[in-house]
Scaffold this active site. Structure first.
Site, PDB file in Angstrom:
ATOM      1  N   GLY A 154       0.823  -1.199   0.000  1.00 18.98           N
ATOM      2  CA  GLY A 154       0.000   0.000   0.000  1.00 18.98           C
ATOM      3  C   GLY A 154       0.854   1.244   0.000  1.00 18.98           C
ATOM      4  N   CYS A 155       0.263   2.357   0.374  1.00 18.66           N
ATOM      5  CA  CYS A 155       0.990   3.621   0.451  1.00 18.66           C
ATOM      6  C   CYS A 155       2.202   3.445   1.352  1.00 18.66           C
ATOM      7  CB  CYS A 155       0.078   4.709   0.993  1.00 18.66           C
ATOM      8  SG  CYS A 155       0.892   6.298   1.163  1.00 18.66           S
ATOM      9  N   PHE A 156       3.359   3.911   0.911  1.00 19.31           N
ATOM     10  CA  PHE A 156       4.611   3.577   1.605  1.00 19.31           C
ATOM     11  C   PHE A 156       4.866   4.295   2.919  1.00 19.31           C
ATOM     12  CE2 PHE A 156       6.397   5.793  -2.419  1.00 19.31           C
ATOM     13  CZ  PHE A 156       6.102   7.069  -1.981  1.00 19.31           C
TER      14      PHE A 156
END
Length: 146
Positions: free
Chosen positions: A9-11
């Site tokens: 997902g979003c890092f």
């Protein structure tokens, strides 16, 4: 030192979480698995580069094992949602483990299989050789340093 490169997902959230693990020496956010060895945030978001947002970890295997890192990877995201994590939707938010050698590949396969049994065959986490990793420098410059 060894490295692990993980897409979940979003890092940003995962980078913070992994950075708190004893034995993780350095974290870095970037993009991996795409068609080119350089890309930008806008290109990745377009869905045309095939890159995933990733966290790259440098870790001391005497303190934390690759297996423990992967176990934690499965704890902190949903490996059963295809190309999404929470409100973030797109191929760049997929669940994927990028291995650097055959030993990491073997360990990752084992951990994926264990989690797939626990989650009744619903795991969609991909396993791929590390390719076309690049640091998310443009994101830092454009979005965080304002």
């Amino acid at each position: 030192m060894e490295i692990a490169v993980l897409a979940l997902g979003c890092f940003w959230g995962p980078e913070i979480k992994f950075g708190k693990l004893d034995g993780v020496i350095k974290t870095e956010v970037g993009y991996c698995g795409g068609n080119n060895n350089k890309t930008t945030y806008e290109e990745v978001c377009s869905g045309t580069t095939n890159h995933a947002e990733v966290v790259r970890l440098e870790f001391d295997p005497k303190i934390i094992s690759y297996e423990k890192i992967l176990s934690y990877f499965f704890e902190i995201h949903d490996p059963t949602t295809l190309n999404s994590q929470g409100p973030d939707i797109g191929t760049q938010y997929r669940s994927e483990i990028f291995y650097v050698d055959e030993n990491q590949k073997k360990i990752a396969k084992k951990i994926i299989e264990e989690n797939n049994k626990k989650l009744l065959g619903k795991v969609v986490t991909k396993l791929s050789i590390l390719k076309n990793y690049c640091v998310a420098e443009d994101y830092h410059q454009k979005y965080l340093e304002k």
